[in-house]
Design a protein around this motif. Structure first.
Motif, PDB file in Angstrom:
ATOM      1  N   LYS A  93       3.264   2.912 -12.670  1.00  8.34           N
ATOM      2  CA  LYS A  93       3.953   1.620 -12.633  1.00  8.34           C
ATOM      3  C   LYS A  93       5.423   1.790 -12.239  1.00  8.34           C
ATOM      4  N   ASP A  94       5.723   2.903 -11.610  1.00  4.62           N
ATOM      5  CA  ASP A  94       7.111   3.219 -11.268  1.00  4.62           C
ATOM      6  C   ASP A  94       7.585   2.542  -9.989  1.00  4.62           C
ATOM      7  N   TYR A  95       6.657   1.892  -9.245  1.00  4.11           N
ATOM      8  CA  TYR A  95       7.022   1.361  -7.934  1.00  4.11           C
ATOM      9  C   TYR A  95       6.528  -0.065  -7.755  1.00  4.11           C
ATOM     10  N   ASP A  96       7.279  -0.804  -6.948  1.00  4.37           N
ATOM     11  CA  ASP A  96       6.893  -2.161  -6.556  1.00  4.37           C
ATOM     12  C   ASP A  96       6.318  -2.175  -5.148  1.00  4.37           C
ATOM     13  N   CYS A  97       6.634  -1.146  -4.390  1.00  4.11           N
ATOM     14  CA  CYS A  97       6.349  -1.148  -2.960  1.00  4.11           C
ATOM     15  C   CYS A  97       5.960   0.246  -2.493  1.00  4.11           C
ATOM     16  N   TRP A  98       4.919   0.335  -1.685  1.00  3.00           N
ATOM     17  CA  TRP A  98       4.580   1.577  -0.990  1.00  3.00           C
ATOM     18  C   TRP A  98       4.765   1.333   0.494  1.00  3.00           C
ATOM     19  N   GLU A  99       5.627   2.092   1.126  1.00  6.88           N
ATOM     20  CA  GLU A  99       5.812   2.001   2.576  1.00  6.88           C
ATOM     21  C   GLU A  99       4.760   2.896   3.208  1.00  6.88           C
ATOM     22  N   VAL A 100       3.610   2.310   3.399  1.00  6.43           N
ATOM     23  CA  VAL A 100       2.376   3.025   3.683  1.00  6.43           C
ATOM     24  C   VAL A 100       2.065   3.032   5.169  1.00  6.43           C
ATOM     25  N   ILE A 101       1.372   4.060   5.623  1.00 12.12           N
ATOM     26  CA  ILE A 101       0.847   4.058   6.981  1.00 12.12           C
ATOM     27  C   ILE A 101      -0.486   3.310   6.937  1.00 12.12           C
ATOM     28  N   ALA A 102      -0.719   2.458   7.914  1.00 12.43           N
ATOM     29  CA  ALA A 102      -1.837   1.510   7.850  1.00 12.43           C
ATOM     30  C   ALA A 102      -3.184   2.192   7.648  1.00 12.43           C
ATOM     31  N   GLU A 103      -3.351   3.393   8.174  1.00 10.90           N
ATOM     32  CA  GLU A 103      -4.650   4.064   8.061  1.00 10.90           C
ATOM     33  C   GLU A 103      -5.017   4.366   6.609  1.00 10.90           C
ATOM     34  N   ARG A 104      -4.032   4.441   5.730  1.00 11.01           N
ATOM     35  CA  ARG A 104      -4.321   4.737   4.325  1.00 11.01           C
ATOM     36  C   ARG A 104      -4.435   3.482   3.458  1.00 11.01           C
ATOM     37  N   LEU A 105      -4.288   2.322   4.042  1.00 12.16           N
ATOM     38  CA  LEU A 105      -4.410   1.088   3.280  1.00 12.16           C
ATOM     39  C   LEU A 105      -5.737   0.964   2.520  1.00 12.16           C
ATOM     40  N   PRO A 106      -6.883   1.319   3.126  1.00 10.46           N
ATOM     41  CA  PRO A 106      -8.143   1.158   2.389  1.00 10.46           C
ATOM     42  C   PRO A 106      -8.166   1.865   1.045  1.00 10.46           C
ATOM     43  N   SER A 107      -7.436   2.972   0.916  1.00 11.05           N
ATOM     44  CA  SER A 107      -7.443   3.703  -0.347  1.00 11.05           C
ATOM     45  C   SER A 107      -6.904   2.866  -1.493  1.00 11.05           C
ATOM     46  N   VAL A 108      -5.953   1.976  -1.200  1.00 13.42           N
ATOM     47  CA  VAL A 108      -5.377   1.143  -2.254  1.00 13.42           C
ATOM     48  C   VAL A 108      -5.937  -0.278  -2.258  1.00 13.42           C
ATOM     49  N   VAL A 109      -6.469  -0.717  -1.125  1.00 11.12           N
ATOM     50  CA  VAL A 109      -7.106  -2.038  -1.081  1.00 11.12           C
ATOM     51  C   VAL A 109      -8.420  -2.015  -1.864  1.00 11.12           C
ATOM     52  N   MET A 110      -9.249  -0.992  -1.606  1.00  8.87           N
ATOM     53  CA  MET A 110     -10.555  -0.909  -2.260  1.00  8.87           C
ATOM     54  C   MET A 110     -10.442  -0.643  -3.756  1.00  8.87           C
ATOM     55  N   THR A 111      -9.320  -0.113  -4.183  1.00  5.00           N
ATOM     56  CA  THR A 111      -9.119   0.181  -5.610  1.00  5.00           C
ATOM     57  C   THR A 111      -8.243  -0.860  -6.291  1.00  5.00           C
ATOM     58  N   ASN A 112      -7.953  -1.955  -5.566  1.00  5.79           N
ATOM     59  CA  ASN A 112      -7.194  -3.086  -6.126  1.00  5.79           C
ATOM     60  C   ASN A 112      -5.795  -2.694  -6.590  1.00  5.79           C
ATOM     61  N   ASN A 113      -5.182  -1.779  -5.858  1.00 11.61           N
ATOM     62  CA  ASN A 113      -3.840  -1.327  -6.217  1.00 11.61           C
ATOM     63  C   ASN A 113      -2.733  -2.006  -5.425  1.00 11.61           C
ATOM     64  N   VAL A 114      -3.096  -2.878  -4.490  1.00  6.62           N
ATOM     65  CA  VAL A 114      -2.088  -3.636  -3.751  1.00  6.62           C
ATOM     66  C   VAL A 114      -2.470  -5.112  -3.742  1.00  6.62           C
ATOM     67  N   ALA A 115      -1.463  -5.953  -3.537  1.00  9.67           N
ATOM     68  CA  ALA A 115      -1.666  -7.398  -3.436  1.00  9.67           C
ATOM     69  C   ALA A 115      -1.104  -7.858  -2.090  1.00  9.67           C
ATOM     70  N   PRO A 116      -1.660  -8.921  -1.519  1.00 10.66           N
ATOM     71  CA  PRO A 116      -1.203  -9.363  -0.195  1.00 10.66           C
ATOM     72  C   PRO A 116       0.148 -10.067  -0.243  1.00 10.66           C
ATOM     73  N   ILE A 117       0.817 -10.062   0.906  1.00  9.52           N
ATOM     74  CA  ILE A 117       2.066 -10.791   1.107  1.00  9.52           C
ATOM     75  C   ILE A 117       1.795 -11.899   2.113  1.00  9.52           C
ATOM     76  N   ALA A 118       2.166 -13.114   1.803  1.00  5.89           N
ATOM     77  CA  ALA A 118       1.927 -14.241   2.706  1.00  5.89           C
ATOM     78  C   ALA A 118       2.845 -14.153   3.920  1.00  5.89           C
ATOM     79  N   ALA A 119       2.266 -14.269   5.103  1.00  6.04           N
ATOM     80  CA  ALA A 119       3.082 -14.243   6.319  1.00  6.04           C
ATOM     81  C   ALA A 119       4.085 -15.387   6.315  1.00  6.04           C
TER      82      ALA A 119
END
Length: 411
Positions: A93-119
């Motif tokens: 819980k040490d971070y609010d933001c991960w500056e992630v490379i898009a290819e690794r997004l599934p690792s946190v999307v499938m595990t419910n570790n990120v939330a979407p940002i509205a365009a």
């Protein structure tokens, strides 16, 4: 959720503890009234705690964001993608933001570790480049950036807001290799450079490069190097292991400084490379060039993702929007990356934008190894974008690829 997705989700969690091993081896103002906007959204009471590569996690950029937005506090942690992924999947819980490379997004999307940002929450989104909104007919949807960053088909919610992107290639010593020898991914694996070539330790990078080289050598015919099948991964692993046992690689590099030192010292004469590393070597007065691979470049994008459960959602959205303002893009553009927003054109000095983005000759005093009349390696953004072999993606056979990478490391 499908059985396959659930299995992949569980395997990500299971493997997260071992991800550290993979790390061995980026026109319109931000806001017309920044202070008023910060006060109106309560940013003064929020914090931004971000983690990511030092490419984007820079103290100067964080300080400028704090001053521009009015956010209460900022802090940044530089970490490799596997390292950051491990921390987030472990429940940190040490971070609010991960500056992630898009290819690794599934690792946190499938595990419910990120939330979407509205365009719609991004005031600068209107000036995003078409690359991130209009899919190409060249690739399947998920095999390109437009199919990776969006939560929904309507393109209203973003898993990741692009902040920097590039088309990666091969760094080489032009005093040793001719341009013809270097302008192919085969160069990294050419026995002529045995003991003096280098390979990145991220398996999602290394396997794609091996596949492209094997395609050119007639050893395979993989359609998408970013998403090989299990059988194709097996063949690429055999190729990589054989090259390692033959002593092909001087180093499996994973750190920017390590890469620069190996190239500048002459210990490596050819390797997969980040363009800023090539620029850093040239700035030392050493010969270094960025190849134009005949097979095409590797494309990727990095940007802020909102960590699920963060109490600082507005701060993360504001930080993502600041990246799209264009100003932070100056720093990364002058390192050799690209900004995903057209705002960068009005923020950069015209002569520098012409060099970095339009393929025009360098004008003015020499700077970091760039002299009057020099051209950017690879040409303009349009030229490089037209020569992309593949966008990095999360492979369908991810678990199998990681297993084979472990075998390669232990060979």
């Amino acid at each position: 959720m499908s059985d396959r997705s659930e299995m992949t989700r569980r395997s990500i969690l299971k493997r997260s503890a071992g991800m550290m091993a993979l790390a061995l081896g980026g026109g319109t103002p931000f806001l017309s009234s920044r202070a008023a906007w910060a006060q109106g959204t309560g940013l003064a009471s929020e914090s931004l705690r971000t983690i990511g590569l030092s490419v984007t996690v820079q103290e100067r950029i964080l300080a400028e964001f704090k001053a521009a937005s009015g956010v209460g506090t900022t802090s940044g942690t530089a970490a490799t993608f596997p390292d950051a992924q491990t921390k987030i999947l472990s429940g940190s819980k040490d971070y609010d933001c991960w500056e992630v490379i898009a290819e690794r997004l599934p690792s946190v999307v499938m595990t419910n570790n990120v939330a979407p940002i509205a365009a719609s929450s991004l005031k600068n989104w209107a000036n995003i480049r078409d690359t991130f909104t209009k899919p190409s007919d060249k690739w399947d949807p998920k095999a390109q950036i437009t199919g990776q960053i969006w939560q929904d088909d309507a393109h209203s919610q973003l898993w990741m807001v692009p902040a920097v992107y590039n088309y990666d290639s091969i760094g080489y010593n032009p005093d040793v290799l001719s341009d013809e020898e270097a302008n192919t991914w085969v160069a990294i694996f050419d026995p002529k450079w045995k003991g003096k070539s280098g390979l990145n330790t991220d398996p999602l990078i290394a396997f794609g490069q091996a596949v492209m080289a094997m395609n050119s050598l007639g050893l395979s015919a993989v359609k998408n190097p970013g998403n090989p099948s299990e059988a194709e991964i097996d063949e690429a692993a055999k190729f990589l292991v054989s090259k390692k046992k033959e002593g092909q690689f001087r180093a499996l590099w994973g750190d920017f400084g390590e890469l620069v030192n190996l190239l500048a010292s002459g210990e490596m004469v050819v390797c997969d490379a980040w363009q800023p590393a090539v620029m850093a070597v040239k700035a030392q007065g050493k010969a270094c060039r960025y190849a134009r691979p005949k097979e095409g470049y590797r494309a990727w994008a990095i940007g802020p993702s909102l960590i699920a459960g963060s109490a600082n959602k507005e701060a993360v959205a504001a930080y993502a929007d600041y990246w799209l303002s264009g100003k932070p893009g100056i720093t990364v553009s002058e390192q050799g990356y690209y900004s995903p927003t057209t705002n960068i054109k009005s923020e950069m000095a015209p002569e520098k934008y012409a060099f970095w983005y339009e393929g025009k000759p360098w004008v003015g005093a020499a700077e970091r190894g760039i002299k009057e009349g020099d051209l950017r390696d690879g040409g303009s953004l349009a030229e490089r974008a037209a020569n992309v072999a593949y966008w990095h993606q999360w492979p369908d056979a991810y678990d199998h690829l990681i297993q084979k990478w472990d075998e390669f490391l232990n060979a």
